[in-house]
Design a protein around this motif. Sequence first.
Motif, PDB file in Angstrom:
ATOM      1  N   PRO A  40       7.349  -2.385  -0.028  1.00 17.60           N
ATOM      2  CA  PRO A  40       7.667  -1.602   1.177  1.00 17.60           C
ATOM      3  C   PRO A  40       7.111  -0.185   1.155  1.00 17.60           C
ATOM      4  CG  PRO A  40       9.639  -1.962  -0.174  1.00 17.60           C
ATOM      5  CD  PRO A  40       8.550  -2.808  -0.758  1.00 17.60           C
ATOM      6  N   PHE A  41       6.804   0.342  -0.046  1.00 21.99           N
ATOM      7  CA  PHE A  41       6.320   1.727  -0.116  1.00 21.99           C
ATOM      8  C   PHE A  41       4.802   1.815  -0.259  1.00 21.99           C
ATOM      9  CE2 PHE A  41      10.781   2.064  -1.679  1.00 21.99           C
ATOM     10  CZ  PHE A  41      11.272   2.669  -0.525  1.00 21.99           C
ATOM     11  N   THR A  42       4.110   0.694  -0.135  1.00 22.11           N
ATOM     12  CA  THR A  42       2.639   0.730  -0.108  1.00 22.11           C
ATOM     13  C   THR A  42       2.100  -0.109   1.058  1.00 22.11           C
ATOM     14  OG1 THR A  42       2.572  -1.084  -1.717  1.00 22.11           O
ATOM     15  CG2 THR A  42       2.288   1.144  -2.575  1.00 22.11           C
ATOM     16  N   SER A  97      -3.310  -1.980  -0.267  1.00 23.74           N
ATOM     17  CA  SER A  97      -3.955  -1.304  -1.392  1.00 23.74           C
ATOM     18  C   SER A  97      -4.971  -0.262  -0.950  1.00 23.74           C
ATOM     19  CB  SER A  97      -4.671  -2.326  -2.279  1.00 23.74           C
ATOM     20  OG  SER A  97      -3.781  -3.307  -2.724  1.00 23.74           O
ATOM     21  N   TYR A  98      -5.992  -0.714  -0.237  1.00 26.29           N
ATOM     22  CA  TYR A  98      -7.115   0.174   0.073  1.00 26.29           C
ATOM     23  C   TYR A  98      -7.335   0.269   1.575  1.00 26.29           C
ATOM     24  CZ  TYR A  98      -8.565   0.015  -4.820  1.00 26.29           C
ATOM     25  OH  TYR A  98      -8.618   0.138  -6.174  1.00 26.29           O
ATOM     26  N   SER A  99      -7.596   1.490   2.040  1.00 19.88           N
ATOM     27  CA  SER A  99      -7.935   1.657   3.456  1.00 19.88           C
ATOM     28  C   SER A  99      -9.425   1.378   3.656  1.00 19.88           C
ATOM     29  CB  SER A  99      -7.592   3.072   3.917  1.00 19.88           C
ATOM     30  OG  SER A  99      -8.221   4.010   3.096  1.00 19.88           O
ATOM     31  N   PRO A 128      14.009   7.420   0.037  1.00 21.85           N
ATOM     32  CA  PRO A 128      12.908   7.289   0.988  1.00 21.85           C
ATOM     33  C   PRO A 128      13.166   8.057   2.282  1.00 21.85           C
ATOM     34  CG  PRO A 128      14.013   5.170   0.611  1.00 21.85           C
ATOM     35  CD  PRO A 128      14.614   6.152  -0.329  1.00 21.85           C
ATOM     36  N   VAL A 129      12.092   8.572   2.835  1.00 24.46           N
ATOM     37  CA  VAL A 129      12.189   9.305   4.097  1.00 24.46           C
ATOM     38  C   VAL A 129      12.229   8.298   5.243  1.00 24.46           C
ATOM     39  CG1 VAL A 129      10.949  10.887   5.631  1.00 24.46           C
ATOM     40  CG2 VAL A 129      11.016  11.316   3.153  1.00 24.46           C
ATOM     41  N   ALA A 130      13.211   8.437   6.114  1.00 22.52           N
ATOM     42  CA  ALA A 130      13.341   7.522   7.251  1.00 22.52           C
ATOM     43  C   ALA A 130      12.849   8.161   8.541  1.00 22.52           C
ATOM     44  CB  ALA A 130      14.797   7.089   7.403  1.00 22.52           C
ATOM     45  N   GLY A 138      -1.323   5.552 -18.702  1.00 23.85           N
ATOM     46  CA  GLY A 138      -1.109   5.582 -17.257  1.00 23.85           C
ATOM     47  C   GLY A 138      -1.201   6.973 -16.649  1.00 23.85           C
ATOM     48  N   TYR A 139      -1.487   6.961 -15.327  1.00 21.57           N
ATOM     49  CA  TYR A 139      -1.636   8.215 -14.585  1.00 21.57           C
ATOM     50  C   TYR A 139      -0.326   8.995 -14.469  1.00 21.57           C
ATOM     51  CZ  TYR A 139      -6.410   7.576 -12.886  1.00 21.57           C
ATOM     52  OH  TYR A 139      -7.767   7.465 -12.800  1.00 21.57           O
ATOM     53  N   SER A 140       0.800   8.313 -14.685  1.00 22.15           N
ATOM     54  CA  SER A 140       2.091   8.991 -14.499  1.00 22.15           C
ATOM     55  C   SER A 140       2.202  10.215 -15.403  1.00 22.15           C
ATOM     56  CB  SER A 140       3.244   8.023 -14.759  1.00 22.15           C
ATOM     57  OG  SER A 140       3.115   7.483 -16.047  1.00 22.15           O
TER      58      SER A 140
HETATM   59  C1  LIG Z   1      -5.114  -1.664  -6.933  1.00 21.37           C
HETATM   60  C2  LIG Z   1      -5.519  -0.211  -7.011  1.00 21.37           C
HETATM   61  C3  LIG Z   1      -6.181   0.244  -8.143  1.00 21.37           C
HETATM   62  C4  LIG Z   1      -6.573   1.581  -8.230  1.00 21.37           C
HETATM   63  N1  LIG Z   1      -7.192   2.003  -9.366  1.00 21.37           N
HETATM   64  C5  LIG Z   1      -7.560   3.289  -9.480  1.00 21.37           C
HETATM   65  C6  LIG Z   1      -8.180   3.773 -10.677  1.00 21.37           C
HETATM   66  O1  LIG Z   1      -8.386   3.033 -11.638  1.00 21.37           O
HETATM   67  N2  LIG Z   1      -8.544   5.066 -10.723  1.00 21.37           N
HETATM   68  C7  LIG Z   1      -8.305   5.925  -9.676  1.00 21.37           C
HETATM   69  O2  LIG Z   1      -8.623   7.105  -9.785  1.00 21.37           O
HETATM   70  N3  LIG Z   1      -7.707   5.496  -8.545  1.00 21.37           N
HETATM   71  C8  LIG Z   1      -7.341   4.211  -8.425  1.00 21.37           C
HETATM   72  N4  LIG Z   1      -6.757   3.779  -7.276  1.00 21.37           N
HETATM   73  C9  LIG Z   1      -6.572   4.720  -6.176  1.00 21.37           C
HETATM   74  C10 LIG Z   1      -5.345   5.599  -6.385  1.00 21.37           C
HETATM   75  O3  LIG Z   1      -4.247   4.776  -6.763  1.00 21.37           O
HETATM   76  C11 LIG Z   1      -5.028   6.294  -5.063  1.00 21.37           C
HETATM   77  O4  LIG Z   1      -6.163   6.984  -4.593  1.00 21.37           O
HETATM   78  C12 LIG Z   1      -3.905   7.299  -5.254  1.00 21.37           C
HETATM   79  O5  LIG Z   1      -2.770   6.690  -5.825  1.00 21.37           O
HETATM   80  C13 LIG Z   1      -3.530   7.871  -3.898  1.00 21.37           C
HETATM   81  O6  LIG Z   1      -2.522   8.821  -4.117  1.00 21.37           O
HETATM   82  P1  LIG Z   1      -1.568   9.248  -2.941  1.00 21.37           P
HETATM   83  O7  LIG Z   1      -0.606  10.228  -3.510  1.00 21.37           O
HETATM   84  O8  LIG Z   1      -2.380   9.652  -1.756  1.00 21.37           O
HETATM   85  O9  LIG Z   1      -0.807   7.916  -2.484  1.00 21.37           O
HETATM   86  P2  LIG Z   1       0.161   6.976  -3.322  1.00 21.37           P
HETATM   87  O10 LIG Z   1      -0.160   7.006  -4.787  1.00 21.37           O
HETATM   88  O11 LIG Z   1       0.138   5.665  -2.602  1.00 21.37           O
HETATM   89  O12 LIG Z   1       1.579   7.672  -3.153  1.00 21.37           O
HETATM   90  C14 LIG Z   1       2.307   7.580  -1.959  1.00 21.37           C
HETATM   91  C15 LIG Z   1       3.759   7.728  -2.329  1.00 21.37           C
HETATM   92  O13 LIG Z   1       4.530   7.717  -1.127  1.00 21.37           O
HETATM   93  C16 LIG Z   1       5.734   7.049  -1.428  1.00 21.37           C
HETATM   94  N5  LIG Z   1       6.366   6.609  -0.177  1.00 21.37           N
HETATM   95  C17 LIG Z   1       6.033   5.585   0.637  1.00 21.37           C
HETATM   96  N6  LIG Z   1       6.873   5.506   1.674  1.00 21.37           N
HETATM   97  C18 LIG Z   1       7.761   6.517   1.520  1.00 21.37           C
HETATM   98  C19 LIG Z   1       8.884   6.956   2.276  1.00 21.37           C
HETATM   99  N7  LIG Z   1       9.270   6.363   3.410  1.00 21.37           N
HETATM  100  N8  LIG Z   1       9.582   8.022   1.814  1.00 21.37           N
HETATM  101  C20 LIG Z   1       9.215   8.662   0.664  1.00 21.37           C
HETATM  102  N9  LIG Z   1       8.161   8.293  -0.093  1.00 21.37           N
HETATM  103  C21 LIG Z   1       7.449   7.224   0.339  1.00 21.37           C
HETATM  104  C22 LIG Z   1       5.304   5.890  -2.298  1.00 21.37           C
HETATM  105  O14 LIG Z   1       6.414   5.383  -3.018  1.00 21.37           O
HETATM  106  C23 LIG Z   1       4.281   6.579  -3.194  1.00 21.37           C
HETATM  107  O15 LIG Z   1       4.903   7.122  -4.342  1.00 21.37           O
HETATM  108  C24 LIG Z   1      -6.329   2.466  -7.161  1.00 21.37           C
HETATM  109  C25 LIG Z   1      -5.651   2.009  -6.030  1.00 21.37           C
HETATM  110  C26 LIG Z   1      -5.254   0.685  -5.952  1.00 21.37           C
HETATM  111  C27 LIG Z   1      -4.511   0.214  -4.733  1.00 21.37           C
END
Ligand SMILES: Cc1cc2nc3c(=O)[nH]c(=O)nc-3n(C[C@H](O)[C@H](O)[C@H](O)COP(=O)(O)OP(=O)(O)OC[C@H]3O[C@@H](n4cnc5c(N)ncnc54)[C@H](O)[C@@H]3O)c2cc1C
Length: 202
Positions: free
Chosen positions: A192-194, A197-199, A24-26, A5-7
């Motif tokens: 609630p935090f997503t 999936s895709y824009s 979470p940020v409100a 995983g990416y984590s």
């Molecule tokens: C189904 C799916 C499959 C994918 N597969 C791949 C893949 O195989 N390979 C790849 O490279 N990319 C993949 N992607 C794309 C990748 O997941 C995203 O491009 C990437 O995660 C975007 O990162 P980000 O940090 O911008 O947003 P996110 O990863 O969405 O992180 C946003 C964070 O904000 C947090 N958050 C939300 N609301 C609040 C709040 N109020 N207060 C505090 N925190 C908050 C969320 O919990 C989250 O941790 C996939 C996406 C999807 C949906």
Amino acid sequence: MVKGGYSQILEGLARGLDIRKGCPVAEIRHGGDGVTVVTAGGEEVAGDAVLVTAPLGVLKAGSIAFSPPLPDWKTDAVGRLGFGDLNKVILEFDEAFWNPELDFFGAAVGGCTPGEDPSAVRGRCFMFWNLHRFSGAPVVGTLLSGASARAAEGESDAALQAAAMALLERIHPDADVPKPRACHVSRWGSEPFTRGSYSFVA
Ligand SMILES: Cc1cc2nc3c(=O)[nH]c(=O)nc-3n(C[C@H](O)[C@H](O)[C@H](O)COP(=O)(O)OP(=O)(O)OC[C@H]3O[C@@H](n4cnc5c(N)ncnc54)[C@H](O)[C@@H]3O)c2cc1C
């Protein structure tokens, strides 16, 4: 595909940083000198600037209040952009019964079970992903897109598992398709935090 995983990447990048989970940020107060981030628990954190990387679905839902409100040109853009849904049903078996050489497979049969109206189930289990190929585990995932992904948000795990299994059986008429030992379903639109999936440009 990253094994484990990416984590793991994030854990490396986050080392030594002050990362706070479960708060979470409100609200974000901005303007004037610096910014104040208010968590759902009421904690206030002050800073020079804030970088908002919450998903588009969260911004569209207005889960984070901005004080003063963001300018119209920004909220208009958030409103105009689409945020779609894609969900997965992941099935784990005792052993892989599908072709282990394939990365992906599917069937253009117009539905999971015979007699379904293809236009009503478009995008439902449209593709299977052979996760055994990279992980070595007897796991296969199937994707649900568009209207089928949104419909899946309200369906039970059992119903989605049954749909995926019906199609797997149609694809493998000569195999003794076993029952899965585990099933995991994503429902990104309901998280609630997503909230999706895709824009996409709409
Ligand atoms: C189904 C799916 C499959 C994918 N597969 C791949 C893949 O195989 N390979 C790849 O490279 N990319 C993949 N992607 C794309 C990748 O997941 C995203 O491009 C990437 O995660 C975007 O990162 P980000 O940090 O911008 O947003 P996110 O990863 O969405 O992180 C946003 C964070 O904000 C947090 N958050 C939300 N609301 C609040 C709040 N109020 N207060 C505090 N925190 C908050 C969320 O919990 C989250 O941790 C996939 C996406 C999807 C949906």
